[in-house]
Enzyme design. Structure first.
Site, mmCIF file in Angstrom:
data_model
loop_
_atom_site.group_PDB
_atom_site.id
_atom_site.type_symbol
_atom_site.label_atom_id
_atom_site.label_comp_id
_atom_site.label_asym_id
_atom_site.label_seq_id
_atom_site.Cartn_x
_atom_site.Cartn_y
_atom_site.Cartn_z
ATOM 1 N N LYS A 69 37.714 -30.592 -1.995
ATOM 2 C CA LYS A 69 38.258 -31.109 -3.446
ATOM 3 C C LYS A 69 37.287 -31.072 -4.619
ATOM 4 O O LYS A 69 37.777 -30.853 -5.739
ATOM 5 C CB LYS A 69 38.949 -32.294 -3.112
ATOM 6 C CG LYS A 69 40.392 -31.896 -2.256
ATOM 7 C CD LYS A 69 41.248 -33.300 -2.409
ATOM 8 C CE LYS A 69 42.451 -33.232 -1.400
ATOM 9 N NZ LYS A 69 43.409 -34.327 -1.516
ATOM 10 N N ASP A 105 47.628 -35.478 -6.360
ATOM 11 C CA ASP A 105 47.744 -36.776 -5.459
ATOM 12 C C ASP A 105 48.329 -38.001 -6.213
ATOM 13 O O ASP A 105 49.127 -38.738 -5.491
ATOM 14 C CB ASP A 105 46.316 -36.985 -4.689
ATOM 15 C CG ASP A 105 45.966 -36.053 -3.834
ATOM 16 O OD1 ASP A 105 46.862 -35.388 -3.237
ATOM 17 O OD2 ASP A 105 44.730 -35.921 -3.549
#
Ligand code: ATR
Length: 282
Positions: A69, A105
């Protein structure tokens, strides 16, 4: 698959257990769209090259998961404000030749609680966050945006909590693991962001005896659906919210970027993934 069928994928290492193909496959079918969504197991040393040649591999975009990420964020031509704030990206797409990225997220975390614990943010003030690893930053931002003014960041390695807390201002207080139960006083929400309690990992060894009964307890771990801390909380009468919805809701923006329609997180989708998880944890 024909020449006009759009493709997307999730890139990670390991990736075999990712449920993202089930989620996106469900939406493609439900919306009657041509398309496919694959898993791509890519080693860190090959990640940049793979992303740069995403379109040659037949993909219009991708999700990115552990351990890529941060690397994904570094490769972007254009990062969303959210990705910039967190310095990580989990959703990539192209606008012309421009590689764009977002971090979904935070959106996933809050949307899950909005669904599973409506009004959870009404009068939200104090939060206790367990863990200061990769997932904690998104949770802190979500809690701050919904009004939390006192966030106790509790981590085994205190120094990591200190470093993370500094990034998010004076409302975040690094806290030693030994002071965990002292931090429970008047907490509105307790969130586990560590990987403890996940299938195959050690249990999270936390005694909730001193936790107020009003405190919402939630976990970002969703295999098993009911982790040890959620079970303990439920047994003593606390409200709980499992972590599955975070996975489902964080997937929504990517699908819309790649396939052009905003999909819905339905009860049917949740049941499909729940069955898969229960099958594995049985
Ligand atoms: P990373 O730090 O690489 O992002 P992570 O899996 O996202 O890793 O984060 C792991 C989190 O779980 C950390 O907060 C970690 O605490 P440390 O910072 O002290 O390592 C926490 N964790 C892992 N095992 C733990 C244990 N046995 N007891 C308490 N916390 C633990």
């Amino acid at each position: 698959m024909n020449g006009t069928s759009k493709g997307a994928c999730v890139i990670g290492h390991p990736i075999a257990h990712s449920r993202s193909p089930m989620i996106h496959g469900y939406w493609l079918k439900q919306l009657g769209l041509e398309g496919h969504y694959n898993r791509e197991d890519i080693l860190p040393e090959n990640f940049a090259l793979f992303v740069r040649s995403l379109r040659e591999h037949g993909y219009v975009g991708c999700n990115v998961t552990l351990p890529h990420k941060e690397a994904a964020f570094q490769l972007l031509d254009r990062a969303s404000p959210r990705a910039q704030q967190l310095q990580v990206a989990n959703t990539l797409w192209f606008e012309g030749d421009v590689l764009c990225g977002d971090n979904t997220d935070v959106e996933g975390f809050v949307a899950n609680l909005d669904e599973r614990a409506p009004q959870w943010d009404k009068n939200l003030k104090k939060a206790v966050v367990l863990g200061a690893g990769g997932a904690a930053a998104s949770i802190i931002v979500g809690l701050q945006e919904r009004g939390a003014t006192d966030i106790r960041l509790v981590n085994r390695t205190y120094e990591k909590a200190e470093i993370l807390a500094k990034r998010f201002g004076t409302s975040v207080h690094p806290t030693r693991w030994t002071e965990l139960t002292d931090s429970f006083d008047d907490a509105d929400i307790l969130v586990n962001t560590t990987s403890l309690g996940m299938k195959g990992q050690a249990e999270l060894d936390v005694d909730l005896d001193l936790l107020p009964l009003k405190t919402l307890v939630t976990d970002i771990v969703y295999v098993p659906l009911e982790t040890g801390i959620l079970r303990q909380a439920k047994q003593r009468g606390n409200p709980i919210a499992d972590g599955l919805g975070m996975l489902l809701y964080q997937a929504v923006p990517g699908f819309e970027h790649w396939f052009g329609k905003r999909p819905k997180v339905t009860l049917e989708l949740r049941a499909l993934i729940e069955d898969n998880i229960k099958g594995l944890s049985a």
